[in-house]
Enzyme design. Structure first.
Site, short mmCIF file in Angstrom:
data_model
loop_
_atom_site.label_atom_id
_atom_site.label_comp_id
_atom_site.label_asym_id
_atom_site.label_seq_id
_atom_site.Cartn_x
_atom_site.Cartn_y
_atom_site.Cartn_z
N HIS A 141 0.81 -1.21 0.00
CA HIS A 141 0.00 0.00 0.00
C HIS A 141 0.84 1.27 0.00
CE1 HIS A 141 0.87 0.62 4.32
NE2 HIS A 141 0.81 -0.71 4.39
N ASP A 142 0.36 2.25 -0.74
CA ASP A 142 0.91 3.61 -0.75
C ASP A 142 2.29 3.72 -1.38
OD1 ASP A 142 -1.33 4.86 0.87
OD2 ASP A 142 -0.58 3.41 2.32
N GLY A 152 5.19 -0.91 2.71
CA GLY A 152 4.32 0.23 2.43
C GLY A 152 5.07 1.54 2.33
#
Length: 266
Positions: free
Chosen positions: A121-122, A139
């Site tokens: 994520h991200d 992340g």
């Protein structure tokens, strides 16, 4: 009309360009947009608020856009953006963003993600990036254009990798890797410049020599890194490539800078 195999499942609301190919046993969620020329070979799952750019090809058993592997994630609306002309090979997993990272994971154009790579994520990945087999990105990682991450390498969350940098296979990277740098080891240390990559990209001999001189000065044993960075910025004020390294270090991040082991110059 898009070419959709009878065994595939495409949810109502999904947006498919007319020349998209959805192969056998693929699943496409309602929030997905597949742009012109996208091909899902077979057994591909694409879900969430995911946009896949023109002419990107995804191979079997890839999982794209499923919820992030983050215990803080509470189902908030987040998205995944994948650029054009990317190749995403078998068993790759890519997760959308979270509230703590701006609610977006983004992959640029012409990226190559080989078997088993994971993009958490991200993460923000630039153009022309290569993730070799089984690369693991934590992340909030940032990888700039033309970087190559070798097979089995694992990158700590929030690490930054500069443009044209190279991370060797099986490396465990917990600190930022400067533009044009080459990092290898567990834990990874800076092992010099990515000379092979620079030559492949057509950098002239003079440009490479200039980067070498700046590197030696920047990671010399005398003085502090701050002092050496100031000296490099002044001495190479007209060198755009060296200034990319200077800017990368000055911008900083939540991780330290990856440096040579024991001040060793390579």
């Amino acid at each position: 009309m898009a070419s959709i195999h009878p065994s595939a499942i495409v949810a109502d609301g999904a947006k498919l360009a007319e020349d998209v190919e959805v192969g056998p046993f693929c699943v496409v969620g309602a929030g997905v947009e597949l742009r012109s020329g996208v091909a899902l070979r077979s057994h591909v799952v694409v879900d969430g608020a995911t946009t896949i750019g023109e002419c990107t090809t995804i191979f079997p058993f890839a999982s794209v856009g499923m919820p992030p592997q983050d215990k803080k994630f509470q189902g908030e609306e987040s998205r995944l953006e994948i650029g054009a002309h990317c190749v995403i090979r078998e068993h790759v997993t890519i997760n959308p963003g979270t509230e703590g990272g701006g609610l977006v994971t983004r992959i640029g154009d012409r990226c190559l993600l080989l078997v088993g790579a994971h993009v958490a994520h991200d993460c923000i990945i630039g153009n022309d990036v290569i993730l070799v087999n089984n690369v693991l990105l934590g992340g909030h990682i940032s990888i700039a254009d033309f970087a190559i991450i070798g097979g089995g390498a694992a990158l700590h969350q929030f690490v930054r990798v500069g443009e044209h940098a190279f991370v060797g296979g099986m490396s465990a990277v917990e600190n930022d890797v400067i533009p044009f740098g080459s990092a290898i080891g567990n834990r990874a240390n800076l092992g010099g410049l990515n000379i092979v990559g620079l030559k492949r990209r057509g950098y002239e001999r003079e440009a490479i020599h200039s980067l070498r001189r700046a590197y030696r000065l920047l990671f010399a044993q005398e003085g502090t890194l701050h002092e050496r960075l100031r000296d490099v910025a002044q001495e190479f004020a007209g060198d755009a490539n060296v200034q990319k390294i200077v800017s990368f270090i000055e911008e900083g991040g939540s991780r330290a800078i990856c440096t040579p082991r024991g001040g060793r110059e390579v």
